[in-house]
Enzyme design. Structure first.
Site, mmCIF file in Angstrom:
data_model
loop_
_atom_site.group_PDB
_atom_site.id
_atom_site.type_symbol
_atom_site.label_atom_id
_atom_site.label_comp_id
_atom_site.label_asym_id
_atom_site.label_seq_id
_atom_site.Cartn_x
_atom_site.Cartn_y
_atom_site.Cartn_z
ATOM 1 N N HIS A 13 -10.680 -1.830 11.900
ATOM 2 C CA HIS A 13 -9.566 -2.677 11.453
ATOM 3 C C HIS A 13 -9.379 -3.777 12.512
ATOM 4 C CE1 HIS A 13 -5.095 -2.734 9.955
ATOM 5 N NE2 HIS A 13 -5.821 -3.645 9.367
ATOM 6 N N ARG A 55 1.759 -12.194 -0.516
ATOM 7 C CA ARG A 55 0.412 -12.465 0.015
ATOM 8 C C ARG A 55 -0.203 -13.736 -0.539
ATOM 9 N NH1 ARG A 55 -1.892 -8.341 3.586
ATOM 10 N NH2 ARG A 55 -0.239 -6.788 3.697
ATOM 11 N N TYR A 92 -1.223 -3.671 -7.032
ATOM 12 C CA TYR A 92 -1.015 -4.388 -5.769
ATOM 13 C C TYR A 92 -2.339 -4.438 -5.001
ATOM 14 C CZ TYR A 92 -0.159 -5.330 -0.946
ATOM 15 O OH TYR A 92 -0.266 -5.875 0.309
ATOM 16 N N ARG A 109 0.846 -1.188 0.000
ATOM 17 C CA ARG A 109 0.000 0.000 0.000
ATOM 18 C C ARG A 109 0.884 1.241 0.000
ATOM 19 N NH1 ARG A 109 -1.907 0.867 4.360
ATOM 20 N NH2 ARG A 109 -1.294 -0.910 5.621
ATOM 21 N N SER A 134 -1.207 -3.130 11.204
ATOM 22 C CA SER A 134 -0.863 -4.094 10.164
ATOM 23 C C SER A 134 0.347 -4.928 10.581
ATOM 24 C CB SER A 134 -0.511 -3.358 8.865
ATOM 25 O OG SER A 134 -1.594 -2.558 8.483
ATOM 26 N N LYS A 157 -9.541 -2.163 2.017
ATOM 27 C CA LYS A 157 -9.180 -1.007 2.840
ATOM 28 C C LYS A 157 -9.939 0.241 2.407
ATOM 29 C CE LYS A 157 -6.002 -3.347 5.039
ATOM 30 N NZ LYS A 157 -6.245 -3.770 6.429
ATOM 31 N N ASP A 159 -9.407 -9.316 9.573
ATOM 32 C CA ASP A 159 -8.863 -7.976 9.271
ATOM 33 C C ASP A 159 -9.849 -6.835 9.503
ATOM 34 O OD1 ASP A 159 -6.644 -6.397 8.357
ATOM 35 O OD2 ASP A 159 -7.634 -6.161 6.425
ATOM 36 N N CYS A 166 0.840 -7.225 12.831
ATOM 37 C CA CYS A 166 1.080 -7.547 14.245
ATOM 38 C C CYS A 166 0.452 -8.883 14.606
ATOM 39 C CB CYS A 166 0.498 -6.474 15.162
ATOM 40 S SG CYS A 166 1.529 -5.015 15.298
HETATM 41 C C1 OXD Z 1 -2.862 -4.305 6.175
HETATM 42 C C2 OXD Z 1 -3.464 -5.458 5.490
HETATM 43 O O1 OXD Z 1 -1.882 -3.756 5.670
HETATM 44 O O2 OXD Z 1 -4.387 -6.054 6.077
HETATM 45 O O3 OXD Z 1 -3.374 -3.927 7.235
HETATM 46 O O4 OXD Z 1 -3.066 -5.786 4.372
HETATM 47 MN MN MN Z 2 -5.121 -4.968 7.795
#
Ligand code: OXD
Ligand code: MN
Length: 596
Positions: free
Chosen positions: A229, A377, A200, A71, A251, A209, A280, A253
């Site tokens: 989130h 991913r 991407y 991102r 993100s 998102k 997510d 974690c």
């Molecule tokens: C993030 C994702 O970056 O879920 O939070 O991809």
């Molecule tokens: Mn995320």
């Protein structure tokens, strides 16, 4: 042929086609025949590669451009009429100016290409919490990923109906994948998203998102619900009762890992189970019985591959065994399967690294190079997950008993604490902080404030978002879930993580749900309520060196570190000027007094 009579959809598709000038328009109905044909076409043009169909049935591989792997927060804009509405934590651009600028980039951008019109539902079809989006894209890869991540096709238009204007308009063109002209732009007032020059996932799967967090957070504020989130999981106790929690972590974690946790042996043998509703994003709304309910608007997992293995996340790995698209991982050419860092200890000798060079994987690793991109991913259907919740498609969602915040803090935050009440919980969410990771482009390892893990995802002024949280708490009253904060990442003097994490996080979840449902004691500290060390079940952790004394240490609160933190919070809060809710200023003052 158009799949809907809805004049609002037809008008917007017409305008978009007039601007982008594709050679063809294909409406995505979601049928198997259409998806099979598109998959074949995507293979034929070299956009995706079929993987070993015996070992990984229905799985494909995709490689992005080297400059397009994450991102791009610095090129992501919230375009509200005034800068103040976007707030100090978002990039803002004037809607009229950016529309004019991007209109030039979109003009004729799909000449020689096909425009795919994708109707999709975020949330179970028929759910009162679900919402419809339409994405127009020139990428088959996007269509195939949206098919996994959303409920895509005709069913979404059926849900929208023939007259409603309540759908999010998403326009994506990969254009030339030119990083200089890459934009991810949101117009919350117009329910519109424009994305250009990226391919991407996080920038182009506009349901995720862009819609389910940025646009939806704005919609939720206006309509009285919340887009967060957050993962959603259910904990089944030996008596069969299931309690649901949501958790927000920045993100990378470990949200996906926690969402699919396998309880340790001692818990498993007693009959504890964990069920995944989402990994997510959560949409939350008060139900008729006054409780807070959550749905997962998504239909799949767009998970980070490196680090995923049978030990760290068996269920995620299982989810990727069929009908999955892998992006930017490495190829094992011996059997045409995939590999990534920490999948196992055996990097393939005959490998293709993520940029596309054939290498000897063992030698490559010995040089310190990555075979897979750190942000590579998998896009995997939720229904593949062995522990997917039976409530996954429940249109009502699941009732939430506890909300958990967390981040990576080496020293300051204890293993777990509970907020004194909702208002204090909103404060705890607002001061979340973590180290940056590879999920976003930019520097890795810098500590940043990431309130509610929404810093890159809040579609309006963050201070108003906090005020919205305070209001929702008032609405929920004594039915409000209890709020907690966890930190799996405290490190010892050797810099190593002390808490074993992964499945053992169940031990902390156990205290959280007992506490949230009124069955556990707590002690009051300067920052919130904590378990007594003996209340954290550490049976079976002796071999990991976890003793009562270690738990005592993990729960300790170093006031001098918190005094430092108070300084950081003051600086952070100052950005919001007089928009900062007075309740949060009061919470900060109280914390300062308590940690003196
Ligand atoms: C993030 C994702 O970056 O879920 O939070 O991809
Ligand atoms: Mn995320």
């Amino acid at each position: 042929m158009a799949l809907t009579k809805n004049p609002n959809v037809l008008k917007w598709v017409e305008e978009t086609v007039a601007l982008t000038k594709p050679d063809n328009i294909v409406w995505i109905d979601g049928s198997k025949a259409q998806l099979d044909a598109l998959t074949k076409e995507s293979v034929d043009i070299g956009e995706i590669l079929p993987l070993n169909q015996e070992k990984l049935p229905g799985c494909y591989y995709h490689r992005t451009k080297v400059n397009d792997v994450a991102r791009v927060e610095d090129r992501t804009f919230i375009c509200t009429p005034t800068k103040e509405e976007a707030g100090p934590t978002n990039n803002w651009a004037d809607p009229t100016e950016i529309k004019a600028k991007l209109t030039k980039l979109y003009d004729g951008v799909m000449k020689g290409r096909t425009a795919y019109v994708i109707p999709y539902s975020m949330g179970p079809i028929g759910s009162p919490l679900a919402k419809v989006g339409v994405e127009i894209t020139d990428s088959i890869y996007v269509v195939l990923n949206m098919n996994i991540m959303t409920r895509m096709g005709q069913q979404a238009f059926t849900n929208l109906g023939d007259t409603s204007d309540d759908f999010v308009r998403g326009l994506h063109s990969k254009a030339d994948i030119d990083p200089e002209n890459r934009y991810i732009v949101h117009f919350p007032q117009d329910n519109t998203i424009w994305s250009i020059n990226s391919a991407y996932g996080g920038n182009v799967l506009l349901g995720k998102k862009c819609f389910a967090l940025r646009i939806a957070s704005y919609q939720g504020r206006n309509e009285g619900w919340m887009a967060e989130h957050m993962l959603i999981l259910g904990i089944e106790k030996p008596n069969g009762e299931i309690k649901y929690v949501t958790a927000a972590f920045p993100s990378a974690c470990g949200k996906t890992n926690l969402a699919m946790l396998i309880p340790p042996e001692g818990y498993k043998s007693k009959g504890y189970k964990v069920w995944t509703v989402g990994d997510d994003i959560a949409w939350l709304k008060q139900g008729e019985d006054g409780q807070l309910y959550a749905i997962n608007p998504e239909n799949g997992f767009f998970g980070v591959a490196p680090g995923t293995n049978a030990k760290s996340n068996f269920n995620a790995l299982e989810s990727t065994k069929k009908d999955t698209i892998f992006t930017n991982v490495a190829l094992n050419n011996a059997d045409n399967t995939v590999w990534w860092e920490q999948l196992d200890k055996n990097p393939p000798v005959d490998a293709t690294e993520w940029k596309g060079s054939k290498v000897n994987g063992v030698e490559w690793k010995a040089k310190g190079e990555n075979l897979a991109h750190p942000n590579s991913r998998f896009t995997a259907p939720a229904k593949n997950c062995p522990c997917v919740s039976s409530e996954f498609d429940n249109p009502k969602g699941v009732p939430i008993s506890a909300i958990i915040f967390g981040g990576r803090r080496a020293k300051t935050a204890p293993l777990v604490y509970q907020a004194f009440d909702w208002e204090h919980g909103v404060f705890v969410g607002s001061i979340m902080a973590s180290e940056t990771t590879a999920a976003a482009a930019g520097q890795v390892g810098v500590v940043r404030r990431d309130p509610f893990a929404m810093l890159p995802f809040c579609g309006y002024n963050m201070a108003e978002y906090w005020a919205h949280w305070l209001n929702i708490g008032k609405q929920l009253g004594d039915k409000a879930p209890k709020i907690f904060n966890v930190n799996w990442f405290r490190t010892g003097d050797d810099g190593k993580f002390i808490w074993p994490g992964y499945g053992d996080n169940m031990r902390v979840l156990d205290w959280i749900i007992e506490r949230a449902t009124g069955n556990a004691e707590a002690v009051e500290t300067a920052i919130g309520y904590e378990p007594k060390p003996s209340d954290i079940n550490i049976d079976g952790l002796e071999s990991d060196g976890i003793t009562n004394a270690v738990v005592t240490d993990l729960l300790s609160v170093d006031k001098s570190l918190w005094q430092e933190d108070v300084k950081g919070i003051k600086e952070f809060y100052a950005k919001f000027g007089d928009k900062l809710p007075k309740e949060l200023q009061k919470q900060l003052d109280n914390l300062e007094t308590r940690v003196k």
